[in-house]
Motif scaffolding. Sequence first.
Motif, PDB file in Angstrom:
ATOM      1  N   ASN A  37    -136.386  54.286 -58.818  1.00 22.25           N
ATOM      2  CA  ASN A  37    -137.069  53.260 -58.042  1.00 22.25           C
ATOM      3  C   ASN A  37    -136.158  52.207 -57.425  1.00 22.25           C
ATOM      4  OD1 ASN A  37    -136.427  51.628 -60.399  1.00 22.25           O
ATOM      5  ND2 ASN A  37    -138.216  52.576 -61.365  1.00 22.25           N
ATOM      6  N   HIS A  38    -134.842  52.319 -57.652  1.00 23.36           N
ATOM      7  CA  HIS A  38    -133.950  51.265 -57.171  1.00 23.36           C
ATOM      8  C   HIS A  38    -132.596  51.863 -56.809  1.00 23.36           C
ATOM      9  CE1 HIS A  38    -132.376  47.276 -56.618  1.00 23.36           C
ATOM     10  NE2 HIS A  38    -131.485  47.404 -57.591  1.00 23.36           N
ATOM     11  N   ALA A  39    -132.029  51.426 -55.681  1.00 23.62           N
ATOM     12  CA  ALA A  39    -130.742  51.955 -55.212  1.00 23.62           C
ATOM     13  C   ALA A  39    -129.634  50.949 -55.462  1.00 23.62           C
ATOM     14  CB  ALA A  39    -130.822  52.294 -53.725  1.00 23.62           C
ATOM     15  N   VAL A  40    -128.485  51.461 -55.902  1.00 25.02           N
ATOM     16  CA  VAL A  40    -127.345  50.611 -56.271  1.00 25.02           C
ATOM     17  C   VAL A  40    -126.049  51.263 -55.804  1.00 25.02           C
ATOM     18  CG1 VAL A  40    -128.481  49.573 -58.266  1.00 25.02           C
ATOM     19  CG2 VAL A  40    -127.252  51.746 -58.529  1.00 25.02           C
ATOM     20  N   LEU A  41    -124.928  50.587 -56.079  1.00 26.76           N
ATOM     21  CA  LEU A  41    -123.617  51.100 -55.707  1.00 26.76           C
ATOM     22  C   LEU A  41    -122.750  51.198 -56.962  1.00 26.76           C
ATOM     23  CD1 LEU A  41    -121.886  51.874 -53.163  1.00 26.76           C
ATOM     24  CD2 LEU A  41    -120.969  49.546 -53.276  1.00 26.76           C
ATOM     25  N   VAL A  42    -122.337  52.424 -57.306  1.00 25.51           N
ATOM     26  CA  VAL A  42    -121.458  52.643 -58.460  1.00 25.51           C
ATOM     27  C   VAL A  42    -120.022  52.441 -57.981  1.00 25.51           C
ATOM     28  CG1 VAL A  42    -120.746  54.236 -60.281  1.00 25.51           C
ATOM     29  CG2 VAL A  42    -123.096  54.318 -59.393  1.00 25.51           C
ATOM     30  N   VAL A  43    -119.339  51.432 -58.533  1.00 24.23           N
ATOM     31  CA  VAL A  43    -118.004  51.074 -58.025  1.00 24.23           C
ATOM     32  C   VAL A  43    -116.880  51.392 -59.012  1.00 24.23           C
ATOM     33  CG1 VAL A  43    -119.024  49.230 -56.642  1.00 24.23           C
ATOM     34  CG2 VAL A  43    -118.024  48.690 -58.882  1.00 24.23           C
ATOM     35  N   GLY A  44    -117.230  51.808 -60.229  1.00 27.33           N
ATOM     36  CA  GLY A  44    -116.169  52.105 -61.186  1.00 27.33           C
ATOM     37  C   GLY A  44    -116.699  52.563 -62.516  1.00 27.33           C
ATOM     38  N   TYR A  45    -115.783  52.771 -63.459  1.00 27.88           N
ATOM     39  CA  TYR A  45    -116.152  53.122 -64.828  1.00 27.88           C
ATOM     40  C   TYR A  45    -115.057  52.635 -65.769  1.00 27.88           C
ATOM     41  CZ  TYR A  45    -112.859  57.043 -64.263  1.00 27.88           C
ATOM     42  OH  TYR A  45    -111.732  57.802 -64.037  1.00 27.88           O
ATOM     43  N   ASP A  46    -115.403  52.580 -67.052  1.00 29.69           N
ATOM     44  CA  ASP A  46    -114.441  52.155 -68.073  1.00 29.69           C
ATOM     45  C   ASP A  46    -114.729  52.933 -69.355  1.00 29.69           C
ATOM     46  OD1 ASP A  46    -112.795  50.891 -69.915  1.00 29.69           O
ATOM     47  OD2 ASP A  46    -113.194  48.881 -69.132  1.00 29.69           O
ATOM     48  N   THR A  47    -113.760  53.734 -69.799  1.00 31.42           N
ATOM     49  CA  THR A  47    -113.923  54.519 -71.018  1.00 31.42           C
ATOM     50  C   THR A  47    -112.957  54.078 -72.110  1.00 31.42           C
ATOM     51  OG1 THR A  47    -112.357  56.224 -70.282  1.00 31.42           O
ATOM     52  CG2 THR A  47    -114.662  56.512 -69.646  1.00 31.42           C
TER      53      THR A  47
END
Length: 369
Positions: free
Chosen positions: A316-326
Amino acid sequence: MRHSSSCSSSNTQNSSSLSSSRVSPLTPLRQMRVRQLFSWFSLSVCSLVSSLCCLRVRSDATRDSLNSSALDFDSFRKHFQRQSDVTGEELNRRHVYFQEATKRHVYLNSFSTAPQSAKYGVNQFSDLSPQEFRDLYLRASADRAPQFSGRKTEGLPAKLDWRDRAAVAPVQNQQACGSCWAFSVVGAMQSAHAIEGSQLEQLSVQQVLDCSFKDEGCNGGSPVRALNWLKQSRVKLVPQSEYPYKAKTGICHFFPRSHDGVAVKNFTAHDFGGQEEAMKGQLLEHGPLAAVVDAVSWQDYQGGIIQHHCSSQWSNHAVLVVGYDTTGDIPYWIVQNSWGPTWGKEGYVYIKIGDNVCGIADSVAAVFL
């Protein structure tokens, strides 16, 4: 206890006074009856006083609780600059929603026991009912995306954040307009343009909102449909300064083909469910990704890593994935939202990697310019 002590003292003093008064001619039996009658009367008065005192304490506690709630609500309204002319029934309704939100926060936080877990509390949406929040802000839809079937990526860095490479524009605020789908698409285009070597600049979200005829403006839309329109029409997005955001759907402004701008050559959209490692590879290879998620519980989000509560099974909502951290105990996606920098963690939300939390991997698009 203080009242009982006082009443006992009064009883003793008056009994002594009575025995030394003019009633001394009374027989011993009558004197005893008088003392009993006076003792009963004194105890009754004491009991009544004690009851009234206890009632007053309870009333004071209730009033203090209500005043505290009202004070919190007043502080909330001042902090988030709510309209000062809202009064009467509407104001009372907002206060009720605010009180219900604080109860909801206690429930949501009861699941967040790990140090990095998400925290829920008062934010700019705390005077909205859950239905109002959905109707105003959760207006994106996800077209079915094919399952990703590309190669597995190996040797990925433990941490990636496109903000560190000056490839992510500042957080924007869609306001009371269901335009998140346009913000996610434009965000991906801005980043792709910067990664290619151009200066990072904000492109016009309003242009997409007004002109993507396959979508419904502030009433909602799909990142995939918007990207299809951009690809097929070869429309060039102009800078936001030339076509500013108005938080409402308007008439499309056309620009000549010779006008400078940024156009989409192609894009991909995939379902990375069960393949979030491959999604990390796409993020590294192509830059920030437009994704459609389930954000129902985000109405109350304040910070930390979301691991629960995304349970509506409805994108129901659009976003922007800009990174990750593991690098920590809980690996997470770094996601830019479009609800302004005061929401979440300076406008961002962190989502656990690996379990498709919030449907983060269901519909993910990469843009090519």
